[in-house]
Design a protein around this motif. Structure first.
Motif, PDB file in Angstrom:
ATOM      1  N   LEU A 133      51.392  36.173  40.980  1.00  0.00           N
ATOM      2  CA  LEU A 133      50.447  36.819  40.827  1.00  0.00           C
ATOM      3  C   LEU A 133      49.920  37.334  39.456  1.00  0.00           C
ATOM      4  N   TRP A 136      54.221  39.707  45.956  1.00  0.00           N
ATOM      5  CA  TRP A 136      52.898  38.507  47.255  1.00  0.00           C
ATOM      6  C   TRP A 136      53.980  37.370  46.694  1.00  0.00           C
ATOM      7  N   ALA A 141      42.650  43.537  35.981  1.00  0.00           N
ATOM      8  CA  ALA A 141      42.303  42.697  37.238  1.00  0.00           C
ATOM      9  C   ALA A 141      43.476  42.266  37.325  1.00  0.00           C
ATOM     10  N   ALA A 167      44.057  28.932  37.175  1.00  0.00           N
ATOM     11  CA  ALA A 167      43.947  30.342  37.915  1.00  0.00           C
ATOM     12  C   ALA A 167      43.659  30.749  36.441  1.00  0.00           C
ATOM     13  N   THR A 189      47.332  38.975  36.910  1.00  0.00           N
ATOM     14  CA  THR A 189      47.005  40.268  35.702  1.00  0.00           C
ATOM     15  C   THR A 189      46.379  41.045  34.951  1.00  0.00           C
ATOM     16  N   ARG A 206      45.266  38.910  40.602  1.00  0.00           N
ATOM     17  CA  ARG A 206      44.993  37.898  41.790  1.00  0.00           C
ATOM     18  C   ARG A 206      46.208  37.546  42.467  1.00  0.00           C
ATOM     19  N   ARG A 207      46.198  37.304  43.782  1.00  0.00           N
ATOM     20  CA  ARG A 207      47.271  36.344  44.454  1.00  0.00           C
ATOM     21  C   ARG A 207      46.834  35.408  45.431  1.00  0.00           C
ATOM     22  N   LEU A 208      47.420  34.583  44.306  1.00  0.00           N
ATOM     23  CA  LEU A 208      47.775  33.573  44.414  1.00  0.00           C
ATOM     24  C   LEU A 208      48.511  32.995  45.295  1.00  0.00           C
ATOM     25  N   ARG A 246      46.871  37.930  30.156  1.00  0.00           N
ATOM     26  CA  ARG A 246      46.817  37.968  30.779  1.00  0.00           C
ATOM     27  C   ARG A 246      47.925  37.171  31.175  1.00  0.00           C
ATOM     28  N   ASP A 291      40.372  29.860  34.550  1.00  0.00           N
ATOM     29  CA  ASP A 291      39.477  30.869  35.464  1.00  0.00           C
ATOM     30  C   ASP A 291      38.000  29.927  35.197  1.00  0.00           C
TER      31      ASP A 291
END
Length: 267
Positions: A125, A94, A110, A161, A127, A112-114, A138, A164
Motif C-alpha cells: 500500500l 491489500w 491518495a 512507486a 498512501t 494506491r494498491r501495488l 508518504r 512516482d
C-alpha cells in the motif's frame, strides 16, 4: 503495563513534534498458542499506543480475502481507524497489508494498491497523508516474498512507486521484509532501498516472538532523521499474540516540513 479502559476517550492530538509509529505482522490473528484471537491484537496495539501502525496478514490469504480484525474493538481500544484499502466490502487490506491511523490525525490525499512481482502473490500500500501540524507524508506498507529474487524485484517496484516519476517526498516504509541478511551486502535483497533510505541501521530481532532470532521486520524513513531508533514491543501478551513482535519507533514531524530537494534516483 495497564491498558486503558474501553470507555476512556482517545488520546488528544500530539502537542510534541513526534508521532509514535509501529509495524506488526499479526499472523492472521493466530497466536503462538494456535488460538485465533483478534482481541489480543487490539490489546497489544493498545499497549503500544501508536499514532500510526502498518499491519501485515490482516486478511485471509486464500479464498475470499475477508478481514480478520475486529475493527470496532480496535477503534474503541486504540483510537485507530483503518484506511480503506481492500476492494472487498468485508476486507481490510491489500494482500494482507493495512494501515491504521489515529482519528483526526491525518487526511488521506491518495492511496494506491501495488501488485508486487514474484513467485507468490504479494502487494504493498502507498498512501499520501496530510498530517495535522506537519506536511505531506508518504507511507508505504509492504510484506515482501520468501524468495530473494522476488524481493529484489519487489524492492524496485516499491522504489518506483515512492519516486512516482519525480523526487521522493518524506517517506515512511514499514513492513515484514522477510530478509535477515542486512549486514551481508552481497546476499541482502534490500540493498536497492539504500538509494532512497541510505544504509539501514541494524534492526532488532522480531521473529519468532517467543525467542527472537531474526530481524525480518523494518521501519525506514526518508529524509535522514525522520525515524528515530527502532525497538521491539515485547510484552508478555505480544509474545503470544503473533509469531512476530511489533516494531516501534518515533517519527519526527519536523523532518516532513523541510525535506532535502531534488532527490530523484529513478535510474
Amino acid at each position: 503495563m495497564r491498558n486503558r479502559a474501553e470507555s476512556d476517550p482517545p488520546k488528544p492530538l500530539p502537542t510534541q513534534p513526534t508521532l509514535r509509529i509501529a509495524s506488526w505482522n499479526v499472523h492472521k490473528c493466530v497466536g503462538t498458542d494456535g488460538r485465533f484471537d483478534p482481541g489480543r491484537i487490539a490489546e497489544v496495539i493498545a499497549e503500544i499506543g501508536p499514532d500510526l501502525i502498518a499491519l501485515q496478514e490482516v486478511d485471509r490469504r486464500f479464498g475470499r480475502r475477508i478481514g480478520l480484525l475486529d475493527l470496532g474493538q480496535m477503534e474503541r481500544r486504540t483510537g485507530l481507524t483503518l484506511l480503506p484499502a481492500s476492494p472487498l466490502a468485508d476486507g481490510h487490506g491489500w494482500h494482507g497489508n493495512a494501515i491504521l491511523v489515529r482519528r483526526g490525525l491525518a487526511r488521506t490525499l491518495a492511496l494506491r494498491r501495488l501488485e508486487l512481482p514474484g513467485a507468490e502473490p504479494r502487494g504493498a500500500l502507498v498512501t499520501d497523508l496530510a498530517v495535522a501540524g506537519a506536511g505531506r507524508l508518504r507511507v508505504v506498507a509492504a510484506h515482501l516474498g520468501l524468495l530473494r529474487r522476488s524481493r529484489e524485484k519487489q524492492v524496485r517496484t516499491i522504489l518506483d512507486a515512492i519516486l512516482d516519476g519525480g523526487a521522493a517526498p518524506p517517506t515512511l516504509l514499514l513492513g515484514d521484509f522477510n530478509e535477515w541478511r542486512m549486514q551481508s551486502r552481497g546476499r541482502c535483497s534490500l540493498v536497492g532501498l539504500e538509494s532512497i533510505f541510505g544504509r539501514a541501521p541494524k534492526m532488532p530481532d522480531s521473529f519468532p516472538s517467543r525467542l527472537p532470532l531474526l530481524a525480518l521486520d523494518r521501519i525506514l524513513g526518508f529524509p535522514r532523521g525522520l525515524v528515530g531508533p527502532v525497538t521491539t514491543h515485547h510484552s508478555a501478551l505480544a509474545r503470544v499474540a503473533s509469531d512476530h513482535l511489533p516494531l516501534v519507533a518515533v517519527l519526527r514531524l519536523a523532518a516532513t516540513m523541510d525535506p532535502p530537494q531534488g532527490l530523484n534516483v529513478a535510474a
